[in-house]
Design a protein around this motif. Structure first.
Motif, PDB file in Angstrom:
ATOM      1  N   VAL A  65       0.866  -1.183   0.000  1.00  0.00           N
ATOM      2  CA  VAL A  65       0.000   0.000   0.000  1.00  0.00           C
ATOM      3  C   VAL A  65       0.900   1.231   0.000  1.00  0.00           C
ATOM      4  O   VAL A  65       1.685   1.450   0.925  1.00  0.00           O
ATOM      5  N   ALA A  66       0.794   2.024  -1.045  1.00  0.00           N
ATOM      6  CA  ALA A  66       1.671   3.199  -1.181  1.00  0.00           C
ATOM      7  C   ALA A  66       1.214   4.331  -0.253  1.00  0.00           C
ATOM      8  O   ALA A  66       0.200   4.232   0.446  1.00  0.00           O
ATOM      9  N   LYS A  67       1.959   5.421  -0.303  1.00  0.00           N
ATOM     10  CA  LYS A  67       1.649   6.605   0.512  1.00  0.00           C
ATOM     11  C   LYS A  67       0.271   7.161   0.140  1.00  0.00           C
ATOM     12  O   LYS A  67      -0.102   7.215  -1.021  1.00  0.00           O
ATOM     13  N   PHE A  68      -0.493   7.567   1.171  1.00  0.00           N
ATOM     14  CA  PHE A  68      -1.798   8.185   0.943  1.00  0.00           C
ATOM     15  C   PHE A  68      -1.640   9.706   0.880  1.00  0.00           C
ATOM     16  O   PHE A  68      -1.049  10.313   1.780  1.00  0.00           O
ATOM     17  N   TYR A  69      -2.170  10.322  -0.170  1.00  0.00           N
ATOM     18  CA  TYR A  69      -2.164  11.787  -0.259  1.00  0.00           C
ATOM     19  C   TYR A  69      -3.280  12.357   0.630  1.00  0.00           C
ATOM     20  O   TYR A  69      -4.282  11.702   0.892  1.00  0.00           O
ATOM     21  N   ARG A  70      -3.108  13.590   1.057  1.00  0.00           N
ATOM     22  CA  ARG A  70      -3.975  14.194   2.057  1.00  0.00           C
ATOM     23  C   ARG A  70      -5.229  14.848   1.480  1.00  0.00           C
ATOM     24  O   ARG A  70      -6.047  15.391   2.218  1.00  0.00           O
ATOM     25  N   GLY A  71      -5.420  14.765   0.152  1.00  0.00           N
ATOM     26  CA  GLY A  71      -6.527  15.480  -0.469  1.00  0.00           C
ATOM     27  C   GLY A  71      -7.882  15.209   0.146  1.00  0.00           C
ATOM     28  O   GLY A  71      -8.683  16.126   0.362  1.00  0.00           O
ATOM     29  N   TYR A  72      -8.156  13.944   0.467  1.00  0.00           N
ATOM     30  CA  TYR A  72      -9.483  13.587   0.972  1.00  0.00           C
ATOM     31  C   TYR A  72      -9.793  14.282   2.296  1.00  0.00           C
ATOM     32  O   TYR A  72     -10.959  14.446   2.686  1.00  0.00           O
ATOM     33  N   GLU A  73      -8.735  14.736   3.017  1.00  0.00           N
ATOM     34  CA  GLU A  73      -8.936  15.400   4.307  1.00  0.00           C
ATOM     35  C   GLU A  73      -9.687  16.721   4.137  1.00  0.00           C
ATOM     36  O   GLU A  73     -10.297  17.225   5.087  1.00  0.00           O
ATOM     37  N   PHE A  74      -9.639  17.291   2.936  1.00  0.00           N
ATOM     38  CA  PHE A  74     -10.282  18.581   2.700  1.00  0.00           C
ATOM     39  C   PHE A  74     -11.763  18.448   2.314  1.00  0.00           C
ATOM     40  O   PHE A  74     -12.433  19.445   2.078  1.00  0.00           O
ATOM     41  N   ILE A  75     -12.243  17.216   2.250  1.00  0.00           N
ATOM     42  CA  ILE A  75     -13.667  16.987   1.944  1.00  0.00           C
ATOM     43  C   ILE A  75     -14.464  17.105   3.240  1.00  0.00           C
ATOM     44  O   ILE A  75     -14.163  16.445   4.237  1.00  0.00           O
ATOM     45  N   ASP A  76     -15.476  17.941   3.209  1.00  0.00           N
ATOM     46  CA  ASP A  76     -16.357  18.096   4.368  1.00  0.00           C
ATOM     47  C   ASP A  76     -17.272  16.877   4.443  1.00  0.00           C
ATOM     48  O   ASP A  76     -18.156  16.700   3.607  1.00  0.00           O
ATOM     49  N   LYS A  77     -17.045  16.064   5.452  1.00  0.00           N
ATOM     50  CA  LYS A  77     -17.734  14.774   5.511  1.00  0.00           C
ATOM     51  C   LYS A  77     -19.120  14.859   6.141  1.00  0.00           C
ATOM     52  O   LYS A  77     -19.884  13.898   6.084  1.00  0.00           O
ATOM     53  N   GLY A  78     -19.462  15.986   6.750  1.00  0.00           N
ATOM     54  CA  GLY A  78     -20.802  16.144   7.323  1.00  0.00           C
ATOM     55  C   GLY A  78     -21.105  15.024   8.300  1.00  0.00           C
ATOM     56  O   GLY A  78     -20.353  14.744   9.221  1.00  0.00           O
ATOM     57  N   GLY A  79     -22.224  14.333   8.096  1.00  0.00           N
ATOM     58  CA  GLY A  79     -22.601  13.230   8.991  1.00  0.00           C
ATOM     59  C   GLY A  79     -22.212  11.871   8.457  1.00  0.00           C
ATOM     60  O   GLY A  79     -22.739  10.846   8.892  1.00  0.00           O
ATOM     61  N   SER A  80     -21.278  11.837   7.502  1.00  0.00           N
ATOM     62  CA  SER A  80     -20.875  10.572   6.887  1.00  0.00           C
ATOM     63  C   SER A  80     -19.820   9.855   7.711  1.00  0.00           C
ATOM     64  O   SER A  80     -19.275  10.397   8.673  1.00  0.00           O
ATOM     65  N   VAL A  81     -19.523   8.623   7.305  1.00  0.00           N
ATOM     66  CA  VAL A  81     -18.439   7.853   7.932  1.00  0.00           C
ATOM     67  C   VAL A  81     -17.449   7.436   6.847  1.00  0.00           C
ATOM     68  O   VAL A  81     -17.785   7.379   5.666  1.00  0.00           O
TER      69      VAL A  81
ATOM     70  N   GLU B 237     -12.524  12.496  12.530  1.00  0.00           N
ATOM     71  CA  GLU B 237     -11.516  12.926  11.564  1.00  0.00           C
ATOM     72  C   GLU B 237     -10.270  12.050  11.725  1.00  0.00           C
ATOM     73  O   GLU B 237      -9.893  11.680  12.833  1.00  0.00           O
ATOM     74  N   ILE B 238      -9.637  11.729  10.603  1.00  0.00           N
ATOM     75  CA  ILE B 238      -8.463  10.866  10.657  1.00  0.00           C
ATOM     76  C   ILE B 238      -7.451  11.318   9.610  1.00  0.00           C
ATOM     77  O   ILE B 238      -7.817  11.670   8.485  1.00  0.00           O
ATOM     78  N   LYS B 239      -6.177  11.317   9.964  1.00  0.00           N
ATOM     79  CA  LYS B 239      -5.108  11.751   9.068  1.00  0.00           C
ATOM     80  C   LYS B 239      -4.791  10.662   8.045  1.00  0.00           C
ATOM     81  O   LYS B 239      -5.099   9.479   8.247  1.00  0.00           O
ATOM     82  N   ALA B 240      -4.122  11.078   6.962  1.00  0.00           N
ATOM     83  CA  ALA B 240      -3.844  10.170   5.851  1.00  0.00           C
ATOM     84  C   ALA B 240      -3.026   8.953   6.279  1.00  0.00           C
ATOM     85  O   ALA B 240      -3.326   7.822   5.907  1.00  0.00           O
ATOM     86  N   ASN B 241      -1.963   9.195   7.083  1.00  0.00           N
ATOM     87  CA  ASN B 241      -1.109   8.078   7.478  1.00  0.00           C
ATOM     88  C   ASN B 241      -1.842   7.096   8.409  1.00  0.00           C
ATOM     89  O   ASN B 241      -1.636   5.882   8.354  1.00  0.00           O
ATOM     90  N   GLU B 242      -2.744   7.634   9.252  1.00  0.00           N
ATOM     91  CA  GLU B 242      -3.518   6.762  10.129  1.00  0.00           C
ATOM     92  C   GLU B 242      -4.520   5.933   9.323  1.00  0.00           C
ATOM     93  O   GLU B 242      -4.746   4.749   9.609  1.00  0.00           O
ATOM     94  N   LEU B 243      -5.120   6.570   8.323  1.00  0.00           N
ATOM     95  CA  LEU B 243      -6.081   5.854   7.475  1.00  0.00           C
ATOM     96  C   LEU B 243      -5.370   4.757   6.679  1.00  0.00           C
ATOM     97  O   LEU B 243      -5.910   3.654   6.501  1.00  0.00           O
ATOM     98  N   ARG B 244      -4.153   5.053   6.218  1.00  0.00           N
ATOM     99  CA  ARG B 244      -3.373   4.040   5.507  1.00  0.00           C
ATOM    100  C   ARG B 244      -3.141   2.831   6.409  1.00  0.00           C
ATOM    101  O   ARG B 244      -3.218   1.678   5.964  1.00  0.00           O
ATOM    102  N   ASP B 245      -2.873   3.093   7.691  1.00  0.00           N
ATOM    103  CA  ASP B 245      -2.673   1.988   8.641  1.00  0.00           C
ATOM    104  C   ASP B 245      -3.932   1.143   8.781  1.00  0.00           C
ATOM    105  O   ASP B 245      -3.859  -0.084   8.910  1.00  0.00           O
TER     106      ASP B 245
END
Length: 605
Positions: A528-544, A586-594
């Motif tokens: 699993v390669a490095k995860f880019y942080r772009g998805y962190e800028f999406i407003d997730k509202g009430g989603s999971v 909220e979760i950071k890219a490196n944590e989500l990769r884990d």
């Protein structure tokens, strides 16, 4: 599903009910085939079918009321007991040579089936639950059609064996084949014994009362029609099934005369044998439909199969070979199984339990109304000595209308289903953790990217359409751009991603499922390669966020790394997807990769 208490017993009851009903009908139809020709043969065959249909119109309201008011296993039990009495009267009629009495008794057998039907189909949902509703309908349809097939072969073979050429009138025929009546009685008795052992699955007993005056005045009919029209998808499914059964009834009514006049076939075994192949096809079609509805009710199968049925109807009048006719009827049955199972499952799934019996009785009512109308048309055509081929062409146009109607509703799902047919030739799919994807809220799916078909692999077990985020350069490919727009993909680029993130946020707020591959490109290794942080800028509202890991595609022709090991071409590749537990914070890219790597570890472990 077969481990659930009562399932095997229930299927045995379903089998015997269809086997016995069909047995008497086959005996009467074969008698008509032997004694009458041309117009009279078609008219009498149509009348027999009409007598089998009329009770489903008359008993719409009472049958629905009974199935909702009382436990469905009790309805099946006493309906089976009624069948014992009716088959005894039928047997007596055979011995007396009373053809028209036996002919009329098809009405009473159908009356018993009209009461029995809503309880039988409503019991599926109660017995196996929503989880196995498609598998349950597939099993019931396969069992019913297997009973029809064996009934056709069994009773026709015994009919021809007993009869031979020792008759001159219809009364002579009944005298000779009279012992077959005891087989009808035996089937009904065994069915009653088995039905008496079915478990009661009724959760809450209804307290409603049936008022005969309201029934006679049509108040119940009006109210129940409004009920079945309340949900458009239920009503559309009922109409589609009605058109299908109408087509089928016409084909069954005219094929005997068509085979005799156009092809010179006079042996009842051959005629019934060709039509029986359609029943074999339905068994296989029902099994395939259940397999393709493993994760959700795949109603797109009905659209695809309607097109197949239409093509077969068009080809039959041009076919003179018995072998080709047999193949066509087999395919007609296969498409029929694929058509029936998902639509019946959808009706049961969407119907509230408190009104399930009434809606299923309404389903029978509408189907029967279509069949009855089409049989009247068939009789009129026969009365005016119209060629049977014309009726095949008319049914082709009806099939074309049915296909258009269903494709308009299920076009996107039908496209996915065709892809599923193709990919399942070479791949076997397995999914772990599907329960981690919430059905009642927005979801962002995030995982590894290993091939060009990851979009399909992740979408396959999820009924709700996924809105993928895709590279803008690929999105703008001229040939595929209109497809990407139709699929509601979200284009994204490294230079201008703000609008893409806003669009993704908006769709999440509207309850959509968004999927993103944070690696940014297809991986060239199994890591699993490095995860880019772009998805962190999406407003997730009430989603999971639900992490996933795809395994098994790496090294295939669709991945960038083809692998070194040579594989047998005939051996299917297994693709496994593991969905992790949903993340609401909220979760950071490196944590989500884990988290994605944890899914991988779970698979490998």
């Amino acid at each position: 599903m077969f481990a659930i208490a009562g399932v095997v017993n229930y299927l045995a009851v379903v089998f015997l009910n269809a086997f016995t009903d069909l047995g008497h009908k086959i005996i009467i139809q074969n008698t008509i085939f032997k004694v009458y020709d041309g117009t009279i043969q078609i008219i009498l065959t149509a009348i027999v079918n009409s007598l089998m249909l009329l009770p489903f119109i008359l008993m719409f309201s009472p049958a629905g009321f009974l199935a909702d008011r009382f436990a469905k296993n009790i309805i099946m039990k006493y309906s089976s007991l009624l069948a014992v009495v009716i088959t005894l009267i039928i047997t007596y009629s055979y011995y007396q040579g009373w053809f028209f009495t036996a002919f009329a008794m098809t009405f009473l057998l159908a009356l018993q089936s009209a009461i029995y039907g809503p309880a039988k189909y409503g019991y599926i949902k109660e017995l196996v639950g929503v989880k196995f509703i498609s598998a349950g309908n597939g099993a019931v349809q396969a069992t019913t059609t297997a009973a029809i097939l064996l009934g056709i072969i069994f009773y026709t073979a015994l009919f021809e064996t007993l009869l031979q050429d020792n008759f001159s009138t219809k009364e002579d025929i009944l005298h000779i084949i009279a012992p077959l009546g005891w087989l009808l009685v035996l089937g009904s008795v065994v069915e009653f014994v088995l039905a008496s052992k079915l478990p009661n699955k009724m959760v809450e007993e209804s307290k409603r009362e049936f008022r005969f005056k309201r029934y006679i005045m049509g108040a119940y009919l009006k109210k129940n029609i409004i009920m079945i029209k309340r949900k458009k998808e239920i009503f559309d499914s009922i109409i589609a099934l009605g058109l299908f059964w109408a087509i089928s009834q016409v084909v069954l009514a005219i094929f005997g005369e068509y085979a005799k006049s156009a092809l010179g076939i006079t042996n009842a075994v051959v005629v019934q044998g060709i039509m029986a192949l359609a029943v074999i096809g339905i068994v296989f079609g029902s099994i395939v439909a259940a397999n393709f509805s493993k994760y959700y009710i795949n109603t797109a199968l009905s659209a695809i199969s309607a097109a197949g049925i239409t093509l077969i109807l068009f080809c039959i009048p041009f076919t003179t070979s018995v072998i080709l006719l047999s193949i066509e009827f087999m395919l007609f049955g296969l498409f029929s199984g694929l058509f029936i199972v998902p639509l019946n499952s959808k009706i049961q799934y969407l119907s509230p339990n408190v009104h399930l019996g009434t809606i299923l009785a309404g389903n029978n009512f509408v189907q029967t109304l279509f069949m009855f109308t089409f049989l009247i048309i068939t009789t009129l055509f026969a009365y005016f000595s119209a060629d049977a081929q014309i009726l095949f062409y008319i049914m082709t146009f009806v099939g074309l209308y049915l296909s258009v109607m269903l494709f308009r509703r299920y076009f996107i799902m039908a496209s996915w289903t065709l892809l599923e047919f193709i990919f399942k030739i070479r791949y076997r799919f397995r999914y772990i953790g599907l329960q981690n994807i919430p059905k009642d809220r927005a979801v962002m799916l995030v995982g590894n990217h290993v091939s060009w078909i990851d979009w399909f692999v992740v979408q396959l077990p999820i009924e709700k359409r996924i809105n993928y985020m895709i590279d803008k350069d690929i999105y703008n490919w001229r040939v595929f751009n209109w497809i990407f727009k139709k699929a509601e993909l979200i284009p994204i680029s490294k230079k201008a991603s703000k609008d893409s993130f806003y669009e993704a946020s908006k769709r999440l707020k509207n309850g959509k499922i968004i999927a993103i591959f944070p690696e940014g490109e297809i991986s060239r290794s199994s890591d699993v390669a490095k995860f880019y942080r772009g998805y962190e800028f999406i407003d997730k509202g009430g989603s999971v966020i639900v992490p996933f890991y795809i395994d098994g595609v790496f090294g295939s022709i669709f991945s960038r790394h083809k692998g070194d090991a040579k594989r047998c071409f005939l051996k299917k590749r297994e693709i496994v997807v593991c969905f992790g537990e949903p993340i609401s914070e909220e979760i950071k890219a490196n944590e989500l990769r884990d988290r994605v790597i944890n899914c991988k570890t779970k698979l490998k472990g």
